[in-house]
Design an enzyme around this catalytic site. Structure first.
Site, PDB file in Angstrom:
ATOM      1  N   GLY A 107       0.794  -1.234   0.000  1.00  0.00           N
ATOM      2  CA  GLY A 107       0.000   0.000   0.000  1.00  0.00           C
ATOM      3  C   GLY A 107       0.817   1.270   0.000  1.00  0.00           C
ATOM      4  O   GLY A 107       0.348   2.321   0.448  1.00  0.00           O
ATOM      5  N   ASN A 143       1.537   3.027  -2.563  1.00  0.00           N
ATOM      6  CA  ASN A 143       0.844   3.986  -3.438  1.00  0.00           C
ATOM      7  C   ASN A 143      -0.399   4.552  -2.762  1.00  0.00           C
ATOM      8  O   ASN A 143      -0.714   5.730  -2.933  1.00  0.00           O
ATOM      9  CB  ASN A 143       0.504   3.332  -4.781  1.00  0.00           C
ATOM     10  CG  ASN A 143       1.731   3.265  -5.669  1.00  0.00           C
ATOM     11  OD1 ASN A 143       2.143   4.267  -6.235  1.00  0.00           O
ATOM     12  ND2 ASN A 143       2.347   2.097  -5.735  1.00  0.00           N
ATOM     13  N   MET A 165      -3.954  -7.182  -6.924  1.00  0.00           N
ATOM     14  CA  MET A 165      -3.461  -8.265  -7.762  1.00  0.00           C
ATOM     15  C   MET A 165      -4.549  -9.250  -8.195  1.00  0.00           C
ATOM     16  O   MET A 165      -4.248 -10.363  -8.617  1.00  0.00           O
ATOM     17  CB  MET A 165      -2.303  -8.984  -7.051  1.00  0.00           C
ATOM     18  CG  MET A 165      -1.146  -8.059  -6.689  1.00  0.00           C
ATOM     19  SD  MET A 165      -0.549  -6.991  -8.057  1.00  0.00           S
ATOM     20  CE  MET A 165       0.753  -8.025  -8.720  1.00  0.00           C
ATOM     21  N   ASN A 184      -6.006   1.705 -13.187  1.00  0.00           N
ATOM     22  CA  ASN A 184      -4.995   0.750 -12.751  1.00  0.00           C
ATOM     23  C   ASN A 184      -3.613   1.375 -12.885  1.00  0.00           C
ATOM     24  O   ASN A 184      -3.366   2.196 -13.771  1.00  0.00           O
ATOM     25  CB  ASN A 184      -5.062  -0.535 -13.588  1.00  0.00           C
ATOM     26  CG  ASN A 184      -4.118  -1.596 -13.064  1.00  0.00           C
ATOM     27  OD1 ASN A 184      -3.953  -1.740 -11.839  1.00  0.00           O
ATOM     28  ND2 ASN A 184      -3.483  -2.328 -13.949  1.00  0.00           N
ATOM     29  N   HIS A 232       0.338   0.320 -13.385  1.00  0.00           N
ATOM     30  CA  HIS A 232       1.137  -0.835 -13.806  1.00  0.00           C
ATOM     31  C   HIS A 232       2.616  -0.453 -13.861  1.00  0.00           C
ATOM     32  O   HIS A 232       2.961   0.573 -14.461  1.00  0.00           O
ATOM     33  CB  HIS A 232       0.655  -1.344 -15.166  1.00  0.00           C
ATOM     34  CG  HIS A 232       1.332  -2.614 -15.554  1.00  0.00           C
ATOM     35  ND1 HIS A 232       1.025  -3.829 -14.978  1.00  0.00           N
ATOM     36  CD2 HIS A 232       2.343  -2.856 -16.426  1.00  0.00           C
ATOM     37  CE1 HIS A 232       1.808  -4.759 -15.490  1.00  0.00           C
ATOM     38  NE2 HIS A 232       2.617  -4.197 -16.371  1.00  0.00           N
TER      39      HIS A 232
HETATM   40  C1  GAR Z   1       3.126  -1.237  -7.575  1.00  0.00           C
HETATM   41  O1  GAR Z   1       4.439  -1.213  -8.086  1.00  0.00           O
HETATM   42  C2  GAR Z   1       2.135  -1.435  -8.702  1.00  0.00           C
HETATM   43  O2  GAR Z   1       2.523  -0.814  -9.901  1.00  0.00           O
HETATM   44  C3  GAR Z   1       2.137  -2.941  -8.852  1.00  0.00           C
HETATM   45  O3  GAR Z   1       2.185  -3.410  -7.529  1.00  0.00           O
HETATM   46  C4  GAR Z   1       2.920  -2.482  -6.716  1.00  0.00           C
HETATM   47  C5  GAR Z   1       2.127  -2.219  -5.465  1.00  0.00           C
HETATM   48  O4  GAR Z   1       2.873  -1.519  -4.527  1.00  0.00           O
HETATM   49  N1  GAR Z   1       0.980  -3.391  -9.539  1.00  0.00           N
HETATM   50  C6  GAR Z   1       0.972  -4.417 -10.411  1.00  0.00           C
HETATM   51  O5  GAR Z   1       1.956  -5.084 -10.652  1.00  0.00           O
HETATM   52  C7  GAR Z   1      -0.368  -4.669 -11.065  1.00  0.00           C
HETATM   53  N2  GAR Z   1      -0.227  -5.626 -12.133  1.00  0.00           N
HETATM   54  P1  GAR Z   1       2.165  -0.886  -3.239  1.00  0.00           P
HETATM   55  O6  GAR Z   1       1.264  -1.968  -2.628  1.00  0.00           O
HETATM   56  O7  GAR Z   1       3.310  -0.558  -2.326  1.00  0.00           O
HETATM   57  O8  GAR Z   1       1.389   0.313  -3.677  1.00  0.00           O
END
Ligand code: GAR
Length: 202
Positions: free
Chosen positions: A13, A15, A91, A108, A110
């Site tokens: 989390g 982001n 995910m 989303n 990515h």
């Molecule tokens: C982020 O890097 C996001 O881009 C990726 O998961 C991470 C989550 O980080 N998402 C994917 O790969 C989606 N296919 P966070 O939980 O620290 O925000």
């Protein structure tokens, strides 16, 4: 009026935290109405609770029937008064129940420059492929995984001395700046999906 968002997470989390911080700093005119996690142990749930945000934690069993899980999530999002759905490290696949309730309103994030390196291991896949530039994409989700209209992208160079870990750190740094910026553009009403199915920013 603040943009009302629901954030979907599965993990750390960071982001979500960047969005919370930008709202608190007054740079993002949004309100997180609910945080929904596909995993009860996601650290993002702790971050949400610390920020006083309502949370919903789903267990693996809920996803045994993906359509039912999506219906339950859609109804939580609608009930919480969300206008946009923001996936931040979520995910699981979003299916029609959510997409139909929020048409062109599910975002989303990515960690690659789509359409390259789709899927759940984009950072490692780009690193292993030996590309010299990868990056970050924010796009609207549709029924095709990692394929919806692109809102914004930023490039990240892969240096000779980068490891997967240092590359991941660079990508996260870019994500933490870009995602709140995109949300602010949406809050300002500047982002439209055109009849050509491309995103136009005014
Ligand atoms: C982020 O890097 C996001 O881009 C990726 O998961 C991470 C989550 O980080 N998402 C994917 O790969 C989606 N296919 P966070 O939980 O620290 O925000």
């Amino acid at each position: 009026m603040a943009l009302k968002i629901g954030v979907l997470i599965s993990g750390s989390g960071s982001n979500l935290q960047a969005i919370i911080d930008e709202i608190e700093a007054g740079r993002l005119d949004a309100e997180i109405r609910v945080v929904i996690s596909s995993r009860p142990d996601a650290y993002g749930l702790v971050r949400a609770k610390e920020a006083g945000i309502q949370t919903v934690a789903l267990s693996k069993d809920v996803y045994a029937d993906a359509d039912m899980a999506n219906e339950a999530i859609a109804s939580e999002l609608v009930h919480a008064g969300c206008e946009y759905v923001v996936m931040a490290g979520y995910m699981r696949k979003v299916t029609d129940a959510i997409l139909a309730a929020f048409p062109d309103r599910v975002l989303n994030l990515h960690p690659a420059l789509l359409p390259s390196f789709k899927g759940a291991h984009a950072i490692a896949d780009a690193y292993e492929a030996g590309v010299k530039v990868t990056g970050v994409t924010v796009h609207f989700a549709n029924a095709e995984y990692d394929k919806g209209p692109i809102v914004a992208q930023r490039a990240v160079e892969i240096a000779e001395d980068d490891t997967v870990e240092t590359l991941e750190a660079k990508i996260h740094e870019v994500e933490h700046r870009l995602y709140p910026q995109v949300l602010q553009m949406i809050a300002e009403g500047r982002v439209q999906v055109g009849a050509d199915r491309k995103v136009h920013i005014s």
